[in-house]
Write a protein that holds these residues in place. Structure first.
Motif, mmCIF file in Angstrom:
data_model
loop_
_atom_site.group_PDB
_atom_site.id
_atom_site.type_symbol
_atom_site.label_atom_id
_atom_site.label_comp_id
_atom_site.label_asym_id
_atom_site.label_seq_id
_atom_site.Cartn_x
_atom_site.Cartn_y
_atom_site.Cartn_z
ATOM 1 N N ASN A 81 0.917 -1.294 -0.015
ATOM 2 C CA ASN A 81 -0.019 -0.093 0.185
ATOM 3 C C ASN A 81 0.792 1.420 -0.038
ATOM 4 O O ASN A 81 1.793 1.266 0.356
ATOM 5 C CB ASN A 81 -1.086 0.053 1.354
ATOM 6 N N ARG A 83 0.383 5.290 1.034
ATOM 7 C CA ARG A 83 -0.807 6.406 1.650
ATOM 8 C C ARG A 83 -0.870 7.601 0.539
ATOM 9 O O ARG A 83 0.242 8.236 0.185
ATOM 10 C CB ARG A 83 -0.220 7.040 2.830
ATOM 11 N N GLU A 85 -2.059 10.555 0.744
ATOM 12 C CA GLU A 85 -1.803 11.845 1.280
ATOM 13 C C GLU A 85 -0.173 12.165 1.339
ATOM 14 O O GLU A 85 0.023 13.456 1.100
ATOM 15 C CB GLU A 85 -2.219 11.880 2.910
ATOM 16 N N THR A 157 -4.008 3.926 -0.726
ATOM 17 C CA THR A 157 -5.000 4.005 0.363
ATOM 18 C C THR A 157 -5.275 5.658 0.930
ATOM 19 O O THR A 157 -4.558 6.507 0.873
ATOM 20 C CB THR A 157 -4.755 3.180 1.532
ATOM 21 N N THR A 158 -6.488 5.627 1.469
ATOM 22 C CA THR A 158 -6.808 6.817 1.868
ATOM 23 C C THR A 158 -7.673 6.700 3.335
ATOM 24 O O THR A 158 -7.894 5.444 3.615
ATOM 25 C CB THR A 158 -7.946 7.658 1.018
ATOM 26 N N THR A 159 -8.332 7.892 3.874
ATOM 27 C CA THR A 159 -8.823 7.571 5.234
ATOM 28 C C THR A 159 -10.304 6.730 4.724
ATOM 29 O O THR A 159 -10.971 6.982 3.698
ATOM 30 C CB THR A 159 -9.287 8.919 5.602
ATOM 31 N N ARG A 170 -8.430 2.709 7.521
ATOM 32 C CA ARG A 170 -8.023 3.065 6.034
ATOM 33 C C ARG A 170 -8.771 2.289 4.935
ATOM 34 O O ARG A 170 -9.266 1.166 5.305
ATOM 35 C CB ARG A 170 -6.294 2.564 5.874
#
Length: 249
Positions: A81, A83, A85, A157-159, A170
């Motif tokens: 994964n 992130r 952001e 991935t994100t929140t 996630r």
């Protein structure tokens, strides 16, 4: 995070959903795990003769991203994964985020709600409307010391959206069909131009189906891992007193 996912679709179904003209065979795969080959779609050309589909093609990559600068793969962590952001700034993913954004066809993913050190409940997160969807991904071709090359990739991935955040904080980035072209166009669109796509999908998009721990084992690849089971109560719910709800009034 996203540590297991599913592509229970035929080649024709994936080609129709992603609008891709050149795709490797995609047999039903109920339990895709890290280091296994996964299907990714990239912007490419030219179009197949007589095709009116966008310039996209599929390729099989190892699920486990290896940046080009890695020296010893054995010592490098398994990166399944990225992130969303921070991917555009991190040295590991920066080049891929700028030049090699991909789509990852899927029909759902798996997540576990952890309740203490030994208890967990597995869930199958499937699109409520069914069908093939696309996660945002990144790809990198790693040149091994011996001269051979291996295509590798990670899922962004994100929140988690608020309706599944109680399972895990996630979730994979879901790229909608109307944004496929913009996401894959790494020539015209820099990471900042597609940053708005790196957000949680709206609540209700996924349905959380409690399933057994059969999915935990990579060897279990049959449809039986999708069978709904009675959800184990969370540790919080188990410890809650029967009259706790009265404190809400």
């Amino acid at each position: 995070m996203c540590g297991r996912f599913q592509l229970a679709a035929t080649r024709a179904q994936v080609e129709d959903a992603i609008e891709v003209f050149d795709l490797d065979d995609s047999p039903f795969r109920y339990n895709i795990a890290p280091t296994q080959p996964v299907q990714m779609v990239i912007a490419a050309g030219p179009r197949a003769p007589g095709s009116n589909l966008p310039d996209r093609r599929g390729m099989l990559v190892r699920w486990g991203f290896i940046p080009g600068w890695a020296k010893d793969v054995k010592e490098f962590p398994l990166l399944i994964n990225a992130r969303s952001e921070t991917a555009a700034e991190k040295n590991t993913f920066r080049a891929a985020m700028r030049h090699r954004r991909t789509l990852v066809p899927a029909t759902g993913f798996y997540e576990w709600r952890r309740d203490g050190a030994k208890r967990s409940q597995a869930f199958w997160l499937r699109p409520r409307d069914g069908g093939v969807i696309a996660f945002g991904g990144l790809m990198e071709t790693y040149s091994e010391p011996g001269g051979s090359e291996i295509d590798t990739g990670a899922i962004l991935t994100t929140t988690a959206s608020q309706d599944i955040a109680h399972i895990h904080h996630r979730m994979p980035v879901v790229v909608r069909k109307e944004h496929f072209t913009r996401w894959l166009d790494c020539i015209s669109n820099e990471p900042r131009d597609v940053a708005d796509l790196l957000r949680p999908v709206e609540p209700g998009f996924f349905e959380a189906v409690p399933i057994s721990d059969k999915v935990n084992k990579v060897a279990n690849v049959g449809a039986d891992i999708l069978e709904r089971v009675e959800e184990r109560p969370s540790e919080e719910a188990t410890l809650r007193k029967p009259d706790d709800q009265l404190t809400l009034f």
